[in-house]
Design a protein around this motif. Structure first.
Motif, PDB file in Angstrom:
ATOM      1  N   GLU A 292       0.858  -1.204   0.000  1.00 50.80           N
ATOM      2  CA  GLU A 292       0.000   0.000   0.000  1.00 50.80           C
ATOM      3  C   GLU A 292       0.887   1.245   0.000  1.00 50.80           C
ATOM      4  OE1 GLU A 292      -0.431  -2.669   1.765  1.00 50.80           O
ATOM      5  OE2 GLU A 292      -2.544  -3.267   1.632  1.00 50.80           O
ATOM      6  N   ALA A 293       1.969   1.209   0.791  1.00 54.93           N
ATOM      7  CA  ALA A 293       2.876   2.359   0.873  1.00 54.93           C
ATOM      8  C   ALA A 293       3.557   2.602  -0.480  1.00 54.93           C
ATOM      9  CB  ALA A 293       3.927   2.116   1.954  1.00 54.93           C
ATOM     10  N   TYR A 294       4.050   1.534  -1.106  1.00 56.25           N
ATOM     11  CA  TYR A 294       4.747   1.690  -2.391  1.00 56.25           C
ATOM     12  C   TYR A 294       3.771   2.171  -3.475  1.00 56.25           C
ATOM     13  CZ  TYR A 294       9.078  -0.638  -0.760  1.00 56.25           C
ATOM     14  OH  TYR A 294      10.246  -0.958  -0.107  1.00 56.25           O
ATOM     15  N   ALA A 295       2.548   1.651  -3.429  1.00 53.43           N
ATOM     16  CA  ALA A 295       1.539   2.069  -4.418  1.00 53.43           C
ATOM     17  C   ALA A 295       1.199   3.549  -4.234  1.00 53.43           C
ATOM     18  CB  ALA A 295       0.283   1.199  -4.285  1.00 53.43           C
ATOM     19  N   GLU A 296       1.185   3.990  -2.984  1.00 53.98           N
ATOM     20  CA  GLU A 296       0.898   5.403  -2.685  1.00 53.98           C
ATOM     21  C   GLU A 296       2.013   6.303  -3.249  1.00 53.98           C
ATOM     22  OE1 GLU A 296      -1.611   6.989  -1.562  1.00 53.98           O
ATOM     23  OE2 GLU A 296      -0.774   8.924  -0.933  1.00 53.98           O
ATOM     24  N   ILE A 297       3.265   5.867  -3.100  1.00 51.40           N
ATOM     25  CA  ILE A 297       4.389   6.641  -3.657  1.00 51.40           C
ATOM     26  C   ILE A 297       4.238   6.716  -5.183  1.00 51.40           C
ATOM     27  CG2 ILE A 297       6.923   6.697  -4.013  1.00 51.40           C
ATOM     28  CD1 ILE A 297       6.368   7.147  -1.115  1.00 51.40           C
ATOM     29  N   ASN A 298       3.954   5.567  -5.782  1.00 56.68           N
ATOM     30  CA  ASN A 298       3.818   5.524  -7.246  1.00 56.68           C
ATOM     31  C   ASN A 298       2.681   6.447  -7.709  1.00 56.68           C
ATOM     32  OD1 ASN A 298       4.531   4.470  -9.823  1.00 56.68           O
ATOM     33  ND2 ASN A 298       2.718   3.167  -9.750  1.00 56.68           N
ATOM     34  N   ARG A 299       1.574   6.406  -6.967  1.00 62.23           N
ATOM     35  CA  ARG A 299       0.420   7.234  -7.331  1.00 62.23           C
ATOM     36  C   ARG A 299       0.781   8.722  -7.239  1.00 62.23           C
ATOM     37  NH1 ARG A 299      -3.156  10.093  -5.156  1.00 62.23           N
ATOM     38  NH2 ARG A 299      -2.592   9.651  -2.998  1.00 62.23           N
ATOM     39  N   ARG A 300       1.429   9.112  -6.130  1.00 59.06           N
ATOM     40  CA  ARG A 300       1.775  10.540  -5.966  1.00 59.06           C
ATOM     41  C   ARG A 300       2.767  10.995  -7.044  1.00 59.06           C
ATOM     42  NH1 ARG A 300       2.322  12.207   0.402  1.00 59.06           N
ATOM     43  NH2 ARG A 300       0.781  10.760   1.213  1.00 59.06           N
ATOM     44  N   ILE A 301       3.706  10.130  -7.409  1.00 55.05           N
ATOM     45  CA  ILE A 301       4.672  10.497  -8.466  1.00 55.05           C
ATOM     46  C   ILE A 301       3.937  10.691  -9.785  1.00 55.05           C
ATOM     47  CG2 ILE A 301       6.616   9.645  -9.869  1.00 55.05           C
ATOM     48  CD1 ILE A 301       7.741   8.335  -7.310  1.00 55.05           C
ATOM     49  N   ASN A 302       3.060   9.739 -10.101  1.00 54.27           N
ATOM     50  CA  ASN A 302       2.323   9.833 -11.374  1.00 54.27           C
ATOM     51  C   ASN A 302       1.415  11.049 -11.431  1.00 54.27           C
ATOM     52  OD1 ASN A 302       3.425   7.644 -12.712  1.00 54.27           O
ATOM     53  ND2 ASN A 302       2.078   6.216 -11.648  1.00 54.27           N
ATOM     54  N   ASP A 303       0.867  11.434 -10.269  1.00 57.45           N
ATOM     55  CA  ASP A 303      -0.045  12.589 -10.231  1.00 57.45           C
ATOM     56  C   ASP A 303       0.703  13.918 -10.140  1.00 57.45           C
ATOM     57  OD1 ASP A 303      -2.066  10.807 -10.247  1.00 57.45           O
ATOM     58  OD2 ASP A 303      -2.678  11.052  -8.146  1.00 57.45           O
ATOM     59  N   SER A 304       2.018  13.890  -9.949  1.00 58.35           N
ATOM     60  CA  SER A 304       2.764  15.126  -9.701  1.00 58.35           C
ATOM     61  C   SER A 304       2.782  16.022 -10.947  1.00 58.35           C
ATOM     62  CB  SER A 304       4.201  14.814  -9.272  1.00 58.35           C
ATOM     63  OG  SER A 304       4.917  14.322 -10.380  1.00 58.35           O
ATOM     64  N   THR A 305       2.924  17.310 -10.707  1.00 56.76           N
ATOM     65  CA  THR A 305       2.943  18.261 -11.820  1.00 56.76           C
ATOM     66  C   THR A 305       4.148  18.006 -12.731  1.00 56.76           C
ATOM     67  OG1 THR A 305       4.099  19.778 -10.376  1.00 56.76           O
ATOM     68  CG2 THR A 305       1.741  20.137 -10.618  1.00 56.76           C
ATOM     69  N   GLU A 306       5.230  17.456 -12.157  1.00 63.12           N
ATOM     70  CA  GLU A 306       6.441  17.138 -12.924  1.00 63.12           C
ATOM     71  C   GLU A 306       6.093  16.254 -14.119  1.00 63.12           C
ATOM     72  OE1 GLU A 306       7.925  18.348 -10.304  1.00 63.12           O
ATOM     73  OE2 GLU A 306       9.816  18.897 -11.289  1.00 63.12           O
ATOM     74  N   PHE A 307       5.203  15.287 -13.880  1.00 58.55           N
ATOM     75  CA  PHE A 307       4.870  14.340 -14.930  1.00 58.55           C
ATOM     76  C   PHE A 307       3.525  14.644 -15.585  1.00 58.55           C
ATOM     77  CE2 PHE A 307       7.993  12.201 -12.210  1.00 58.55           C
ATOM     78  CZ  PHE A 307       8.980  12.019 -13.167  1.00 58.55           C
ATOM     79  N   ASN A 308       2.899  15.754 -15.202  1.00 59.30           N
ATOM     80  CA  ASN A 308       1.646  16.194 -15.832  1.00 59.30           C
ATOM     81  C   ASN A 308       1.731  17.683 -16.121  1.00 59.30           C
ATOM     82  OD1 ASN A 308      -0.196  13.697 -15.343  1.00 59.30           O
ATOM     83  ND2 ASN A 308       0.804  14.078 -13.395  1.00 59.30           N
ATOM     84  N   PRO A 309       2.658  18.076 -17.021  1.00 59.34           N
ATOM     85  CA  PRO A 309       2.884  19.510 -17.204  1.00 59.34           C
ATOM     86  C   PRO A 309       1.673  20.217 -17.832  1.00 59.34           C
ATOM     87  CG  PRO A 309       4.319  18.237 -18.665  1.00 59.34           C
ATOM     88  CD  PRO A 309       3.496  17.246 -17.888  1.00 59.34           C
TER      89      PRO A 309
END
Ligand code: TMP
Ligand code: ASP
Length: 246
Positions: A229-246
């Motif tokens: 659950e913790a690793y999935a949460e990290i992955n989710r936050r990275i994918n949702d970050s503005t860095e990867f959604n310009p």
């Protein structure tokens, strides 16, 4: 993995395969988790995939910030293509906040935030239990020249500056992390290995009451549960970050 490729090396968390291009390798992330030099072992289905996807994103972020890394591209969800490197037998640990082995080996209080990051070197040697080593010992053992050691320190500090800001943006405190470097075929130093919750400590700190939730391998090391659950949460936050959604 496709059996047309030869297994070159198998570590605790990854397998390295040959590639059609001799200067490249294919790295498969395993579901195995180990701690305390593999005294503690477990398998978490899907961990390899999450660590591979997280590492790929973090490597992309670093490459965009001019850090030389071995990462080339994802091959599939739990494998990546990387430049072949001769791995330098050192674990380079950078600490922003005191925790883990540092607090067991010194009188520094857990949770102390450092004004200047601390860099520790460990010799990558399972038989010796990855001992803490000094800069002078590194040079004496001819693991690195003084110039290359300085270059690695410089790169590690730059990587920290980039990652600290990035993780802060996604609500996480980057406590510490471990890096490995290697030489490519042109003898250039590249960041290797992986950058994932297996080798970073990432804390979700509650702003109101200061409660800390570890979203990293400490969930396994310290029997906190809910690792996936913790690793999935990290992955989710990275994918949702503005860095990867310009
Ligand atoms: P430590 O507090 O146990 O020395 O760990 C410091 C950081 O290095 C932490 O983020 C976990 C990471 N680490 C590894 O990636 N591999 C290791 O073998 C060890 C001991 C630590
Ligand atoms: N990777 C290490 C091991 O099992 C330990 C750790 O990450 O804490 O050996």
């Amino acid at each position: 993995m496709n059996n047309k490729y030869d297994l070159i090396y198998e570590g605790k968390a990854k397998k390295v395969f040959s590639h059609d291009d001799a200067d490249k390798v294919i790295i498969e992330f395993k579901d195995d988790a180990t701690a305390f030099n593999a005294l503690k072992k477990a398998k978490f289905e899907g961990k390899g995939k999450l660590n591979c996807l997280i590492s790929a994103k973090i490597f992309k972020l670093l490459i965009n910030n001019n850090i030389p890394t071995h990462f080339l591209e994802l091959y599939n969800e739990n494998t990546m293509i990387a430049q072949k490197i001769k791995v330098i037998p050192l674990e380079v640990v950078l600490r922003n906040t005191a925790y883990g082995s540092l607090c067991k080996q010194t009188t520094i209080k857990s949770g102390t935030v450092f004004a200047k990051p601390l860099i520790d070197f460990y010799l990558k040697n399972d038989e010796l239990n990855d001992p803490l080593i000094t800069k002078d010992r590194i040079e004496l053992m001819k693991i690195l020249s003084s110039n290359d050691l300085n270059l690695i320190i410089e790169l590690t500090l730059k990587i920290n500056a980039i990652l600290k800001i990035f993780f802060k943006k996604i609500g996480l405190q980057l406590v510490d992390f471990k890096l490995e470097f290697g030489y490519d075929y042109k003898n250039k130093i590249l960041l290797g290995d992986e950058i994932s919750p297996d080798n970073c400590r990432l804390w979700d700190v509650n702003k109101e009451n200061g409660t800390i939730v570890s979203l990293d391998k400490d969930r396994f090391r310290n029997d906190l549960g809910d690792l996936m659950e913790a690793y999935a949460e990290i992955n989710r936050r990275i994918n949702d970050s503005t860095e990867f959604n310009p």
